[in-house]
Design a protein around this motif. Sequence first.
Motif, PDB file in Angstrom:
ATOM      1  N   LYS A  70       0.828  -1.202   0.000  1.00 36.56           N
ATOM      2  CA  LYS A  70       0.000   0.000   0.000  1.00 36.56           C
ATOM      3  C   LYS A  70       0.868   1.259   0.000  1.00 36.56           C
ATOM      4  CE  LYS A  70      -3.678   2.240   2.608  1.00 36.56           C
ATOM      5  NZ  LYS A  70      -4.487   2.180   3.821  1.00 36.56           N
ATOM      6  N   SER A  71       1.916   1.288   0.823  1.00 42.30           N
ATOM      7  CA  SER A  71       2.773   2.472   0.867  1.00 42.30           C
ATOM      8  C   SER A  71       3.545   2.651  -0.434  1.00 42.30           C
ATOM      9  CB  SER A  71       3.728   2.402   2.055  1.00 42.30           C
ATOM     10  OG  SER A  71       4.670   1.366   1.883  1.00 42.30           O
ATOM     11  N   LYS A  80       2.097   6.661  -6.997  1.00 41.01           N
ATOM     12  CA  LYS A  80       1.090   7.607  -7.475  1.00 41.01           C
ATOM     13  C   LYS A  80       1.541   9.039  -7.241  1.00 41.01           C
ATOM     14  CE  LYS A  80      -2.912   4.623  -6.919  1.00 41.01           C
ATOM     15  NZ  LYS A  80      -4.138   4.380  -6.165  1.00 41.01           N
ATOM     16  N   GLN A  81       2.111   9.302  -6.055  1.00 45.79           N
ATOM     17  CA  GLN A  81       2.588  10.643  -5.753  1.00 45.79           C
ATOM     18  C   GLN A  81       3.751  11.021  -6.671  1.00 45.79           C
ATOM     19  OE1 GLN A  81       3.497  10.517  -1.595  1.00 45.79           O
ATOM     20  NE2 GLN A  81       1.377  10.928  -0.983  1.00 45.79           N
ATOM     21  N   THR A 109       2.528   1.687  -3.511  1.00 44.66           N
ATOM     22  CA  THR A 109       1.621   2.168  -4.547  1.00 44.66           C
ATOM     23  C   THR A 109       1.281   3.634  -4.327  1.00 44.66           C
ATOM     24  OG1 THR A 109      -0.294   1.319  -3.329  1.00 44.66           O
ATOM     25  CG2 THR A 109       0.612  -0.077  -5.067  1.00 44.66           C
ATOM     26  N   LYS A 110       1.128   4.042  -3.079  1.00 42.52           N
ATOM     27  CA  LYS A 110       0.862   5.451  -2.779  1.00 42.52           C
ATOM     28  C   LYS A 110       2.048   6.312  -3.205  1.00 42.52           C
ATOM     29  CE  LYS A 110      -0.381   8.509   1.027  1.00 42.52           C
ATOM     30  NZ  LYS A 110      -0.587   8.591   2.480  1.00 42.52           N
TER      31      LYS A 110
END
Length: 94
Positions: A42-43, A49-50, A45-46
């Motif tokens: 999750k971290s 995206k950023q 992929t975040k």
Amino acid sequence: MFRNALEPWHLLILVIVLVLLFGSKKLPDTARALGKSLRILKSETKAMKQEGAHSQAAADASSASRPETPHRTIQTAPGDVASARTIQHHVDGS
């Protein structure tokens, strides 16, 4: 054929089989490792995206000059004992 394929008693039998196969001692460790892996995913992929949004904004605002090499720090997942690490991307000038 598969109309009522997954009944609650099927799940109960599955849990009993898992406990018998892996033992009650290994299951919490396995669940903890799975949770840690999901937090890391999750971290990551975040962060991707950023980074994509940041690089798109930088590409729009930059001129034709060669951009600097971007640095990104990946934060560790909560409960992870490893330290954060910096990733350096090499940008091709062409």
